[in-house]
Design a protein around this motif. Structure first.
Motif, mmCIF file in Angstrom:
data_model
loop_
_atom_site.group_PDB
_atom_site.id
_atom_site.type_symbol
_atom_site.label_atom_id
_atom_site.label_comp_id
_atom_site.label_asym_id
_atom_site.label_seq_id
_atom_site.Cartn_x
_atom_site.Cartn_y
_atom_site.Cartn_z
ATOM 1 N N ALA A 237 1.134 11.898 1.056
ATOM 2 C CA ALA A 237 0.309 10.408 0.914
ATOM 3 C C ALA A 237 -0.193 10.697 2.480
ATOM 4 O O ALA A 237 1.131 9.511 3.120
ATOM 5 N N ILE A 238 -0.867 10.553 3.084
ATOM 6 C CA ILE A 238 -1.538 9.673 4.877
ATOM 7 C C ILE A 238 -2.371 9.358 5.017
ATOM 8 O O ILE A 238 -3.623 8.998 4.144
ATOM 9 N N ASP A 239 -2.132 8.272 5.284
ATOM 10 C CA ASP A 239 -3.830 7.093 6.174
ATOM 11 C C ASP A 239 -3.408 7.115 7.509
ATOM 12 O O ASP A 239 -4.558 6.216 7.711
ATOM 13 N N VAL A 240 -2.929 7.514 7.728
ATOM 14 C CA VAL A 240 -3.187 8.449 10.252
ATOM 15 C C VAL A 240 -3.527 8.815 10.339
ATOM 16 O O VAL A 240 -2.615 10.191 9.198
ATOM 17 N N TYR B 20 0.634 -1.170 0.344
ATOM 18 C CA TYR B 20 0.192 0.020 0.023
ATOM 19 C C TYR B 20 0.915 0.855 0.249
ATOM 20 O O TYR B 20 0.559 2.356 -0.690
ATOM 21 N N THR B 21 1.857 1.204 0.826
ATOM 22 C CA THR B 21 2.935 1.768 0.591
ATOM 23 C C THR B 21 3.326 2.928 -0.525
ATOM 24 O O THR B 21 3.501 3.915 -1.337
ATOM 25 N N PHE B 22 3.258 1.150 -1.694
ATOM 26 C CA PHE B 22 4.419 2.019 -2.987
ATOM 27 C C PHE B 22 2.885 1.824 -4.064
ATOM 28 O O PHE B 22 2.887 3.049 -4.825
ATOM 29 N N ALA B 23 1.286 1.787 -3.714
ATOM 30 C CA ALA B 23 0.347 2.573 -4.628
ATOM 31 C C ALA B 23 0.308 3.707 -3.688
ATOM 32 O O ALA B 23 -0.144 4.888 -5.034
ATOM 33 N N VAL C 160 -6.372 2.610 5.953
ATOM 34 C CA VAL C 160 -6.503 1.697 5.316
ATOM 35 C C VAL C 160 -5.395 -0.360 5.236
ATOM 36 O O VAL C 160 -5.619 -0.804 4.161
ATOM 37 N N ALA C 161 -4.156 0.805 5.253
ATOM 38 C CA ALA C 161 -3.662 0.155 4.314
ATOM 39 C C ALA C 161 -3.037 -1.438 4.869
ATOM 40 O O ALA C 161 -2.863 -2.149 3.990
ATOM 41 N N ASN D 238 3.083 8.412 5.156
ATOM 42 C CA ASN D 238 2.698 7.382 6.475
ATOM 43 C C ASN D 238 1.919 7.014 6.559
ATOM 44 O O ASN D 238 0.721 7.097 6.479
ATOM 45 N N THR D 239 1.997 5.420 6.151
ATOM 46 C CA THR D 239 0.780 4.617 6.692
ATOM 47 C C THR D 239 1.487 4.020 8.433
ATOM 48 O O THR D 239 0.934 2.774 8.240
#
Length: 330
Positions: free
Chosen positions: A271-274, A124-127, A298-299, A247-248
């Motif tokens: 790009a931030i997931d948290v 997901y980090t690479f997504a 959602v990572a 940041n995941t």
């Protein structure tokens, strides 16, 4: 009845309650919990409801509680602590969801889950990196609105990725980066030199130095007393113009307000997931910062991760019921 319970007639068995869950976890959890037959009853609620009063009502008879998405602190812990003897956390970063100091004082076991999302979060980090580099989602939206002009992209080959944190997820990210022909820098309080060399990674002494020398910075730290706010505003000032920040992991590893302030300058992408507060409040400054991709924590949410997570949670419960130990948080 909005729940399902295994072996409800076996009132002699301890009761496990799963008061909240994501729909996609239903089947993996049902499969994983089969090992508890004749060991514990399992009462599962199949909606994602994390309101404290709802959690309290659903867990009022529980001996063991599975924690997915809600926080066990303050009043909630005091009221559950009179009868719950074990919390099994469905994730990593347990310290961000459960008051470990208080559970120790109350003599309540807490179990974590480990490495279940290494590949999932790394992928997901690479997504996210690809979305920043190639703007696939943005172009999809554009073409549906009649815009055929497209956007320019950036290649990852020969770029330098800096990893803050080098546990299972960080190492998996490094392995993927190596396959893309990228250079990898790592900062972590404990970096195994042989592991770093095997992944083509170079250890950096400080976070600020890593940021100054990276085209992409990705955070993969757990949240604990040592890592809380370990990434400072001064560190973020070292990010190069045009660089990416991902940041995941956990928002709290960054000094409060520092990331939004750095993004306001408009010269980097993120790009931030948290987030500090989840769901992200409508007035959070990250919603209006430029050049950002935001996703709703959602990572980790993928089929393989759900299966491994469910297996580990079931094993932790089985071990507790049998007087054994598995994934116990010390």
């Amino acid at each position: 009845m909005n729940y399902r319970e295994t072996q409800p007639e076996r009132t002699d068995l301890p009761l496990v309650v799963i008061p909240s869950m994501f729909a996609a976890m239903a089947q993996p959890l049902a499969t994983g919990m089969r090992i508890l037959r004749n060991v514990a009853r399992v009462r599962t609620y199949h909606d994602f409801n994390i309101e404290p009063e709802t959690i309290l009502e659903r867990c009022k008879d529980a001996d063991i509680v599975v924690v997915i998405g809600f926080h066990v602190t303050g009043d909630l812990l005091e009221r559950l602590g009179s009868h719950v003897r074990c919390f099994v956390f469905g994730g990593t970063g347990v310290a961000n969801f459960i008051d470990l100091k208080r559970t120790r004082e109350l003599g309540i076991r807490v179990c974590n889950t480990v490495h279940y999302g290494d590949e999932t979060v790394a992928e997901y980090t690479f997504a996210l990196i690809f979305e920043l580099a190639r703007s696939v989602g943005a172009m999809d939206r554009g073409i549906r609105e009649g815009n055929w002009s497209g956007l320019e992209g950036t290649s990852l080959k020969d770029k330098t990725i800096g990893l803050i944190g080098f546990g299972g997820i960080g190492q998996t990210v490094a392995r993927i980066a190596y396959g893309f022909g990228m250079h990898t820098l790592v900062w972590n309080s404990h970096v195994n030199a042989a592991t770093a060399r095997s992944l083509g990674a170079t250890r950096i002494e400080s976070i600020g130095e890593l940021m100054a020398h990276s085209d992409i910075v990705s955070v993969h730290l757990p949240l604990n007393d040592e890592t809380r706010a370990v990434i400072t505003a001064d560190d973020l000032d070292q990010l190069k113009s045009g660089s990416y920040f991902i940041n995941t992991a956990r928002a709290e590893v960054i000094e409060p307000g520092a990331l939004a302030a750095r993004l306001d300058r408009g010269d980097i992408k993120a790009a931030i997931d948290v987030y500090d507060k989840e769901p992200l409040p409508a007035d959070d400054p990250l919603r209006s910062t430029p050049h950002t991709v935001l996703t709703p924590h959602v990572a980790w949410r993928a089929d393989d991760a759900y299966r491994d997570l469910s297996r580990q949670m079931a094993r932790s419960i089985l071990a507790f019921c049998n007087g054994e130990r598995f994934n116990v948080v010390e």
